[in-house]
Design an enzyme around this catalytic site. Structure first.
Site, PDB file in Angstrom:
ATOM      1  N   ASN A  16       0.871  -1.179   0.000  1.00  0.00           N
ATOM      2  CA  ASN A  16       0.000   0.000   0.000  1.00  0.00           C
ATOM      3  C   ASN A  16       0.908   1.229   0.000  1.00  0.00           C
ATOM      4  O   ASN A  16       1.492   1.567   1.030  1.00  0.00           O
ATOM      5  CB  ASN A  16      -0.889  -0.025   1.252  1.00  0.00           C
ATOM      6  CG  ASN A  16      -1.691   1.250   1.403  1.00  0.00           C
ATOM      7  OD1 ASN A  16      -1.857   2.005   0.450  1.00  0.00           O
ATOM      8  ND2 ASN A  16      -2.196   1.486   2.608  1.00  0.00           N
ATOM      9  N   TRP A  17       1.011   1.853  -1.157  1.00  0.00           N
ATOM     10  CA  TRP A  17       1.955   2.967  -1.280  1.00  0.00           C
ATOM     11  C   TRP A  17       1.424   4.255  -0.647  1.00  0.00           C
ATOM     12  O   TRP A  17       2.145   5.242  -0.534  1.00  0.00           O
ATOM     13  CB  TRP A  17       2.276   3.236  -2.754  1.00  0.00           C
ATOM     14  CG  TRP A  17       3.062   2.143  -3.428  1.00  0.00           C
ATOM     15  CD1 TRP A  17       3.373   0.904  -2.928  1.00  0.00           C
ATOM     16  CD2 TRP A  17       3.643   2.188  -4.738  1.00  0.00           C
ATOM     17  NE1 TRP A  17       4.098   0.184  -3.845  1.00  0.00           N
ATOM     18  CE2 TRP A  17       4.277   0.949  -4.973  1.00  0.00           C
ATOM     19  CE3 TRP A  17       3.680   3.151  -5.748  1.00  0.00           C
ATOM     20  CZ2 TRP A  17       4.944   0.652  -6.158  1.00  0.00           C
ATOM     21  CZ3 TRP A  17       4.337   2.855  -6.936  1.00  0.00           C
ATOM     22  CH2 TRP A  17       4.969   1.621  -7.126  1.00  0.00           C
ATOM     23  N   LYS A  18       0.153   4.270  -0.284  1.00  0.00           N
ATOM     24  CA  LYS A  18      -0.485   5.460   0.297  1.00  0.00           C
ATOM     25  C   LYS A  18      -0.255   6.669  -0.630  1.00  0.00           C
ATOM     26  O   LYS A  18      -0.214   6.490  -1.847  1.00  0.00           O
ATOM     27  CB  LYS A  18       0.028   5.724   1.712  1.00  0.00           C
ATOM     28  CG  LYS A  18      -0.006   4.470   2.583  1.00  0.00           C
ATOM     29  CD  LYS A  18       0.140   4.757   4.042  1.00  0.00           C
ATOM     30  CE  LYS A  18       0.295   3.448   4.795  1.00  0.00           C
ATOM     31  NZ  LYS A  18       0.106   3.573   6.217  1.00  0.00           N
ATOM     32  N   HIS A  71      -9.479   1.100   4.806  1.00  0.00           N
ATOM     33  CA  HIS A  71      -8.197   1.271   5.509  1.00  0.00           C
ATOM     34  C   HIS A  71      -8.421   2.190   6.710  1.00  0.00           C
ATOM     35  O   HIS A  71      -9.228   3.126   6.640  1.00  0.00           O
ATOM     36  CB  HIS A  71      -7.159   1.867   4.554  1.00  0.00           C
ATOM     37  CG  HIS A  71      -5.778   1.824   5.111  1.00  0.00           C
ATOM     38  ND1 HIS A  71      -5.331   2.725   6.049  1.00  0.00           N
ATOM     39  CD2 HIS A  71      -4.747   0.962   4.891  1.00  0.00           C
ATOM     40  CE1 HIS A  71      -4.078   2.425   6.374  1.00  0.00           C
ATOM     41  NE2 HIS A  71      -3.698   1.357   5.682  1.00  0.00           N
ATOM     42  N   GLU A  73      -6.820   4.557   7.820  1.00  0.00           N
ATOM     43  CA  GLU A  73      -6.619   5.995   7.542  1.00  0.00           C
ATOM     44  C   GLU A  73      -7.862   6.584   6.872  1.00  0.00           C
ATOM     45  O   GLU A  73      -8.170   7.755   7.056  1.00  0.00           O
ATOM     46  CB  GLU A  73      -5.350   6.184   6.687  1.00  0.00           C
ATOM     47  CG  GLU A  73      -4.095   5.956   7.525  1.00  0.00           C
ATOM     48  CD  GLU A  73      -2.884   5.458   6.750  1.00  0.00           C
ATOM     49  OE1 GLU A  73      -2.868   5.531   5.503  1.00  0.00           O
ATOM     50  OE2 GLU A  73      -1.942   4.973   7.408  1.00  0.00           O
ATOM     51  N   GLU A 122      -5.554  -5.091  10.641  1.00  0.00           N
ATOM     52  CA  GLU A 122      -4.548  -4.050  10.848  1.00  0.00           C
ATOM     53  C   GLU A 122      -4.846  -3.327  12.158  1.00  0.00           C
ATOM     54  O   GLU A 122      -5.686  -2.409  12.180  1.00  0.00           O
ATOM     55  CB  GLU A 122      -4.592  -3.043   9.700  1.00  0.00           C
ATOM     56  CG  GLU A 122      -4.301  -3.651   8.350  1.00  0.00           C
ATOM     57  CD  GLU A 122      -3.716  -2.619   7.407  1.00  0.00           C
ATOM     58  OE1 GLU A 122      -2.574  -2.796   6.998  1.00  0.00           O
ATOM     59  OE2 GLU A 122      -4.386  -1.620   7.113  1.00  0.00           O
ATOM     60  N   GLY A 151       2.106   2.303  10.650  1.00  0.00           N
ATOM     61  CA  GLY A 151       3.022   3.425  10.462  1.00  0.00           C
ATOM     62  C   GLY A 151       3.696   3.893  11.744  1.00  0.00           C
ATOM     63  O   GLY A 151       4.295   4.961  11.782  1.00  0.00           O
ATOM     64  N   SER A 156       3.181  -2.124  10.399  1.00  0.00           N
ATOM     65  CA  SER A 156       4.634  -2.114  10.574  1.00  0.00           C
ATOM     66  C   SER A 156       5.291  -3.464  10.274  1.00  0.00           C
ATOM     67  O   SER A 156       6.260  -3.846  10.932  1.00  0.00           O
ATOM     68  CB  SER A 156       5.004  -1.616  11.972  1.00  0.00           C
ATOM     69  OG  SER A 156       4.542  -0.287  12.142  1.00  0.00           O
ATOM     70  N   GLY A 177       2.716  -1.053   4.281  1.00  0.00           N
ATOM     71  CA  GLY A 177       2.807   0.358   3.911  1.00  0.00           C
ATOM     72  C   GLY A 177       4.248   0.757   3.695  1.00  0.00           C
ATOM     73  O   GLY A 177       4.830   0.536   2.627  1.00  0.00           O
ATOM     74  N   GLY A 178       4.864   1.334   4.724  1.00  0.00           N
ATOM     75  CA  GLY A 178       6.214   1.893   4.630  1.00  0.00           C
ATOM     76  C   GLY A 178       7.223   0.988   3.932  1.00  0.00           C
ATOM     77  O   GLY A 178       7.947   1.435   3.028  1.00  0.00           O
TER      78      GLY A 178
HETATM   79  C1  PEP Z   1      -0.790  -0.006   5.808  1.00  0.00           C
HETATM   80  O1  PEP Z   1      -0.648   0.979   5.110  1.00  0.00           O
HETATM   81  O2  PEP Z   1      -1.784  -0.704   5.681  1.00  0.00           O
HETATM   82  C2  PEP Z   1       0.255  -0.326   6.788  1.00  0.00           C
HETATM   83  C3  PEP Z   1       0.165  -1.424   7.468  1.00  0.00           C
HETATM   84  O3  PEP Z   1       1.298   0.581   6.914  1.00  0.00           O
HETATM   85  P1  PEP Z   1       2.716   0.287   7.649  1.00  0.00           P
HETATM   86  O4  PEP Z   1       3.222  -1.017   7.104  1.00  0.00           O
HETATM   87  O5  PEP Z   1       3.561   1.436   7.262  1.00  0.00           O
HETATM   88  O6  PEP Z   1       2.445   0.200   9.112  1.00  0.00           O
END
Ligand code: PEP
Length: 256
Positions: free
Chosen positions: A9-11, A96, A98, A168, A174, A214, A235-236
């Site tokens: 997930n590049w956000k 998500h 966010e 999640e 994040g 994470s 994500g990251g």
């Molecule tokens: C996500 O964007 O769904 C996520 C889990 O981000 P991260 O891996 O950065 O915590």
């Protein structure tokens, strides 16, 4: 055995030039990949078309990060399910945290989006998870069950067979804090049990439940080796070629 599904997930990261660079690097490193896991990238909307062209003839599949619950019309700033399929998406992330947190998305809205996505032939990756306050209050299970019931409301068994769930924990996204493998696996088992009760055990057993929060090159192995963790929503770490490739490779090893 369920196949692992690794989703990036590049956000709101990567313009079209950066998208091209990242995909080129990933493809280079995936030359010897034999499809043991499903790999999906979810770039921002503006990068979808170029991403589709760049992943041609590679094992990488394309997804979007959100979509509208409406088909078309006067909804400024929105993107429809049909627009996503025509752009080459096979997957769409829905609900998500966010989106829930900053754009007030509710289980009811996410449920409407899931139905639209399925009708358009997209595979929804449906996100659920508790906040830190909810975990500390000891109501994680109650929250998860409520979310599962809410997002799957009035979906048929055939529809549920076509979607993925991503657990999640909001406090782990994040933040660099991941749920321990056991903490995550317990919630995955709970989700599977709930889906089993609502539909059937056969459907629950086949359901892909990813962990997100994470996940990185260091913790992927302990998370992906758990009995009920069927992949990752990342994500990251999905923005860095080496880290994402290490997670993919870990998914391959967990499958073999
Ligand atoms: C996500 O964007 O769904 C996520 C889990 O981000 P991260 O891996 O950065 O915590």
């Amino acid at each position: 055995m369920r196949r692992k599904v690794i989703v990036g997930n590049w956000k709101m990261n990567k313009d079209i030039h950066e998208t091209a660079n990242l995909i080129t690097e990933l493809r280079e490193r995936m030359k010897d990949f034999r499809n043991e896991v499903d790999v999906v990238i979810c770039p921002p909307f503006t990068s979808l078309v170029i991403a589709k062209a760049l992943i041609k003839d590679s094992p990488i599949k394309l997804g979007a990060q959100n979509m509208s619950q409406y088909d078309e019309g006067a909804y400024t700033g929105e993107i429809s399910a049909k627009m996503l399929t025509v752009a080459g998406c096979e997957y769409v992330i829905l609900g998500h945290s966010e989106r829930r947190q900053y754009f007030n998305e509710t289980d009811e809205l996410i449920n409407a989006k899931i139905k639209k996505a399925l009708k358009a032939g997209l595979t929804p990756i449906v996100c659920i998870g508790e906040t830190l306050e909810e975990r500390e209050a000891g109501i994680t299970d109650k929250i998860i069950i409520t979310q599962v019931k809410g997002v799957l409301h009035e979906l048929t068994a055939t529809e549920v067979e076509k979607l993925l769930i991503a657990y999640e924990p909001v406090w782990a996204i994040g933040t660099g804090k991941n749920a321990t493998p056991d903490q995550a696996n317990q919630v995955h088992k709970l989700i599977r049990k709930q889906v089993g009760q609502m539909y059937s055990w056969a459907i629950a057993e086949k359901l892909i439940i990813q962990y997100g929060g994470s996940m990185n090159a260091q913790n992927a192995s302990s998370l992906l080796s758990q009995s009920d963790i069927d992949g990752g929503l990342i994500g990251g770490a999905s923005l860095k070629t080496v880290a994402f490739m290490t997670i993919i490779q870990t998914g391959v090893e967990a499958y073999l």
